[in-house]
Enzyme design. Structure first.
Site, short mmCIF file in Angstrom:
data_model
loop_
_atom_site.label_atom_id
_atom_site.label_comp_id
_atom_site.label_asym_id
_atom_site.label_seq_id
_atom_site.Cartn_x
_atom_site.Cartn_y
_atom_site.Cartn_z
N GLU A 89 23.18 22.31 37.56
CA GLU A 89 22.53 21.23 38.57
C GLU A 89 21.98 20.08 38.19
O GLU A 89 20.92 19.69 38.29
CB GLU A 89 21.13 21.90 39.03
N SER A 138 22.39 19.70 46.03
CA SER A 138 23.21 19.62 48.09
C SER A 138 24.30 20.08 47.98
O SER A 138 25.17 19.20 49.02
CB SER A 138 23.07 17.83 48.10
N ASN A 163 18.32 29.06 47.19
CA ASN A 163 16.25 29.24 46.48
C ASN A 163 15.43 28.53 47.68
O ASN A 163 15.83 27.12 47.75
CB ASN A 163 17.03 28.27 45.51
N GLU A 172 13.14 21.50 38.87
CA GLU A 172 12.26 21.14 39.29
C GLU A 172 10.70 22.16 38.98
O GLU A 172 9.18 21.47 38.34
CB GLU A 172 12.19 21.54 40.67
N GLY A 180 18.07 17.60 46.52
CA GLY A 180 17.98 17.48 47.67
C GLY A 180 17.86 16.19 47.57
O GLY A 180 17.41 15.60 48.13
N HIS A 211 14.54 26.28 36.06
CA HIS A 211 14.90 24.64 37.56
C HIS A 211 14.85 24.07 37.54
O HIS A 211 13.46 23.73 36.92
CB HIS A 211 14.63 25.31 38.92
N LYS A 242 12.63 28.40 47.62
CA LYS A 242 11.99 27.08 46.65
C LYS A 242 10.68 27.42 47.81
O LYS A 242 10.34 28.76 47.99
CB LYS A 242 12.24 25.85 47.04
P1 PGA Z 1 19.94 21.33 47.27
O1 PGA Z 1 18.29 22.37 46.29
O2 PGA Z 1 20.20 22.42 47.54
O3 PGA Z 1 18.34 20.85 48.07
O4 PGA Z 1 19.85 20.22 46.33
C1 PGA Z 1 19.48 23.10 44.84
C2 PGA Z 1 18.39 23.73 44.27
O5 PGA Z 1 17.39 22.66 43.45
O6 PGA Z 1 18.72 24.58 43.67
#
Ligand code: PGA
Length: 260
Positions: free
Chosen positions: A171, A217, A9, A101, A177, A99, A11
């Site tokens: 997640e 992560s 992803n 976010e 992140g 997601h 982003k």
């Molecule tokens: P990250 O993001 O691997 O940077 O923690 C994962 C995600 O948001 O799908």
């Protein structure tokens, strides 16, 4: 054997040239049981798809294109939004829905997730539906109830045939992140719970067939431990998917898992 799915992803990262460059450097897996899914920003979808479609089969090996979001209406006066059919038309096979976010910054709810899943299925997109608890919810002991309501409400009025075109990505919000990953045991506990809920709401066949990904992560150092768990069928990778070097190592870890 459900196979493995490794998704990147990206982003809100990558101009068109950078996105095409990144995809060029990603190594396909040498195993047909591994799907590699790439979710560039909307603006790079067309160019990345053009690169992937150079192959006569329409796909370079096991690479599939995904969008990071979608709107639920087919067309009309919805400034700034993108419909499921537009995504399919751009070469997307998958779409990421819900997601954290999107939930956090754009006020998405289980209800809007449900609308997006239904609309995407109509356009023949496969859905990667994200669920997961926040740190506060975990600390208050609400993880299981949050996960359960995300599944029940997100997949409300969806048939088991439709569910077969959906993947769940667990997640934990506190791991996204942050560099803090759930341990393989913590993740497996929730994955088992998700599978059990899918069996209760739908049926055993669908629950056993469904891929459940872990995200938060994921990196080359922790991915193998996660993928070694029975109910973890892949990874949704954010930060570590932005560099070919680390993403390739994650794909390699997937191959090792399948081969062992
Ligand atoms: P990250 O993001 O691997 O940077 O923690 C994962 C995600 O948001 O799908």
């Amino acid at each position: 054997m459900r196979g493995l799915l490794i998704a990147g992803n990206w982003k809100m990262n990558g101009l068109i040239g950078e996105s095409v460059q990144l995809i060029k450097e990603i190594q396909p897996a040498n195993n047909e049981k591994i799907e590699i899914v790439l979710a560039p920003p909307f603006t790079a979808l067309h160019a990345v798809n053009a690169y992937l479609s150079k192959d006569d089969s329409g796909q370079i090996n096991n690479f599939f294109l995904a969008a990071q979001d979608v709107f639920w209406e087919e067309k009309g006066a919805y400034t700034g939004e993108v419909s499921p059919e537009m995504l399919a038309n751009t070469g997307c096979y998958y779409v990421i829905i819900g997601h954290s976010e999107r939930r956090q910054f754009f006020h998405e709810t289980n209800k809007t997730v449900n609308k997006k899943i239904k609309a995407s299925l109509k356009a023949n997109l496969q859905c990667i539906v994200c669920i997961g608890e926040t740190l506060e919810q975990r600390e208050n002991g609400n993880t299981f109830s949050i996960i359960e309501s995300q599944i029940k409400e997100g997949f409300a009025n969806i048939s088991s045939e439709e569910l077969d075109k959906c993947i769940i990505a667990y997640e934990p919000v506190w791991a996204i992140g942050t560099g803090k990953t759930a341990t393989p045991e913590q993740a497996e506990e929730i994955h088992q719970f998700i599978r059990k809920k899918i069996e209760e709401i739908f049926n055993k066949f669908s629950s056993e067939k469904m891929k459940i990904l872990y995200g938060g992560s994921v990196n080359p150092g922790n991915v193998e431990g996660l993928l070694s768990k029975e109910d973890i069928d892949g990874a949704l990778v954010g930060g570590a998917s932005l560099k070919a070097e680390s993403f390739n190592k994650i794909i390699q870890a997937g191959e090792n898992t399948i081969n062992n």
